[in-house]
Design a protein around this motif. Structure first.
Motif, short mmCIF file in Angstrom:
data_model
loop_
_atom_site.label_atom_id
_atom_site.label_comp_id
_atom_site.label_asym_id
_atom_site.label_seq_id
_atom_site.Cartn_x
_atom_site.Cartn_y
_atom_site.Cartn_z
N LEU A 231 26.49 -21.36 115.84
CA LEU A 231 26.67 -22.82 115.88
C LEU A 231 28.09 -23.22 115.48
O LEU A 231 28.72 -24.08 116.11
CB LEU A 231 25.65 -23.51 114.97
N THR A 232 28.58 -22.60 114.41
CA THR A 232 29.93 -22.92 113.94
C THR A 232 30.97 -22.58 114.99
O THR A 232 31.89 -23.37 115.28
CB THR A 232 30.24 -22.16 112.63
N PHE A 233 30.85 -21.39 115.57
CA PHE A 233 31.80 -20.95 116.59
C PHE A 233 31.78 -21.87 117.81
O PHE A 233 32.83 -22.34 118.28
CB PHE A 233 31.47 -19.51 117.01
N LEU A 234 30.60 -22.18 118.30
CA LEU A 234 30.48 -22.98 119.52
C LEU A 234 30.85 -24.44 119.28
O LEU A 234 31.37 -25.11 120.18
CB LEU A 234 29.07 -22.88 120.09
N SER A 235 30.58 -24.95 118.08
CA SER A 235 30.91 -26.36 117.80
C SER A 235 32.42 -26.61 117.85
O SER A 235 32.85 -27.73 118.13
CB SER A 235 30.37 -26.76 116.43
N HIS A 236 33.20 -25.56 117.60
CA HIS A 236 34.66 -25.70 117.61
C HIS A 236 35.29 -25.27 118.94
O HIS A 236 36.50 -25.43 119.12
CB HIS A 236 35.28 -24.88 116.48
N SER A 237 34.50 -24.71 119.83
CA SER A 237 35.09 -24.15 121.05
C SER A 237 34.51 -24.68 122.35
O SER A 237 35.16 -24.59 123.39
CB SER A 237 34.96 -22.62 121.03
N LEU A 238 33.31 -25.25 122.31
CA LEU A 238 32.68 -25.72 123.53
C LEU A 238 32.90 -27.22 123.75
O LEU A 238 33.06 -27.98 122.79
CB LEU A 238 31.17 -25.48 123.48
N ALA A 239 32.88 -27.62 125.01
CA ALA A 239 32.91 -29.05 125.33
C ALA A 239 31.73 -29.73 124.64
O ALA A 239 30.62 -29.19 124.63
CB ALA A 239 32.81 -29.24 126.85
N PRO A 240 31.93 -30.91 124.04
CA PRO A 240 30.89 -31.56 123.24
C PRO A 240 29.54 -31.72 123.93
O PRO A 240 28.50 -31.46 123.33
CB PRO A 240 31.51 -32.93 122.91
N ASP A 241 29.54 -32.14 125.19
CA ASP A 241 28.27 -32.36 125.90
C ASP A 241 27.50 -31.06 126.07
O ASP A 241 26.26 -31.03 125.96
CB ASP A 241 28.52 -33.00 127.26
N VAL A 242 28.21 -29.98 126.36
CA VAL A 242 27.56 -28.68 126.53
C VAL A 242 27.02 -28.19 125.20
O VAL A 242 25.89 -27.69 125.11
CB VAL A 242 28.53 -27.64 127.12
N PHE A 243 27.81 -28.35 124.15
CA PHE A 243 27.36 -27.90 122.83
C PHE A 243 26.13 -28.69 122.39
O PHE A 243 25.20 -28.12 121.79
CB PHE A 243 28.47 -28.06 121.80
N MET A 244 26.09 -29.97 122.68
CA MET A 244 24.93 -30.78 122.31
C MET A 244 23.67 -30.26 122.99
O MET A 244 22.60 -30.18 122.38
CB MET A 244 25.15 -32.25 122.68
N THR A 245 23.79 -29.89 124.26
CA THR A 245 22.65 -29.33 124.99
C THR A 245 22.16 -28.05 124.33
O THR A 245 20.95 -27.83 124.18
CB THR A 245 23.04 -29.03 126.45
N ILE A 246 23.11 -27.21 123.91
CA ILE A 246 22.75 -25.91 123.34
C ILE A 246 22.15 -26.04 121.94
O ILE A 246 21.10 -25.46 121.65
CB ILE A 246 23.97 -24.98 123.33
#
Length: 256
Positions: A156-171
């Motif tokens: 979660l920490t890694f993806l929250s700083h690296s993924l586009a917000p909308d995609v991270f929210m879905t995940i």
């Protein structure tokens, strides 16, 4: 590379806009579509080789987001609308390409979430099977949960700083929902607890829910927290509820 490809595709369109022949414009429009298709194949192959911990994975997914956004903008361009009318297309320009990129983006996000879920679930295998009639509550989370929860936290920490917000929210929302259901169905509705075990499970679930509080409020876990409230209720109170027809407490409690 993403920006370079889009710049090339855009450059083709800009250079041929001055051509008076709509049929010639259409030929270059086809070329633009072919370039986008080739790059999509490249990204598809790349995604197949990447693990969710690979720092290149978010870069590829973010590229898909960016390309989808740019293609959507082009679909409203009068120049491309004119070409679509010339081809007697009923859909917007780049429509098929746009759908393909959107589908690839959706599949990539689903694959990313599934791989994280599979890894974490594997690490929680012992936790799902542990006994909840404990001599006393621990001061920390259950040892059998630590590896799985740590893996989830790191992802979660890694993806929250690296993924586009909308995609991270879905995940994150998918992960939160699936594990909330897993903990409820595999432990709460199946295990037998004494008071110490119930309190320990509450400690573990507080740690789990807390991972997501940077992205949502506690209300996202209302179902789980309500069940835990019942679970940690003193036996005497639970018996009163049972006498009043509150049947939900029956499936949790054993006599201490």
């Amino acid at each position: 590379m993403c920006v370079r490809i889009l710049s090339s595709v855009k450059a083709v369109g800009e250079r041929v806009k001055v051509f008076p022949s709509i049929s010639l414009n259409n030929l270059f429009y086809t070329l633009q579509c072919d370039l986008l298709k080739e790059y999509m194949v490249h990204l598809t192959d790349k995604l197949k080789k990447l693990d969710y911990k690979d720092p290149r994975m978010p870069l590829v997914i973010n590229s898909l987001v960016y390309i989808s956004t740019i293609i959507e903008e082009w679909s409203y361009d009068k120049y491309y609308i004119k070409i679509a009318k010339f081809e007697e297309e009923e859909q917007a320009p780049f429509s098929e390409i746009s759908k393909s990129y959107d589908l690839l983006l959706k599949d990539a996000a689903t694959s990313l979430e599934t791989s994280i879920s599979s890894k974490v679930s594997g690490l929680l295998g012992g936790y799902y099977k542990q006994t909840w009639t404990l001599p006393q509550k621990l001061e920390t989370i259950s040892p059998s949960s630590s590896a799985g929860l740590m893996e989830l936290q790191q992802a979660l920490t890694f993806l929250s700083h690296s993924l586009a917000p909308d995609v991270f929210m879905t995940i994150w929302s998918s992960l939160a929902t699936s594990f909330q259901l897993s903990f409820t169905n595999k432990i709460l509705f199946k295990a037998q607890f004494n008071l110490a075990g119930a309190q320990q499970f509450r400690t573990d679930m507080n740690a789990f829910c807390g991972m997501f509080y940077d992205y949502c409020t506690s209300s996202y876990f209302t179902s789980l927290t309500k069940h835990i409230e019942i679970l940690t209720t003193p036996v005497e109170t639970a018996r009163l509820w049972k006498g009043e027809g509150f049947k939900e407490s029956e499936q949790f409690w054993t006599t201490c």
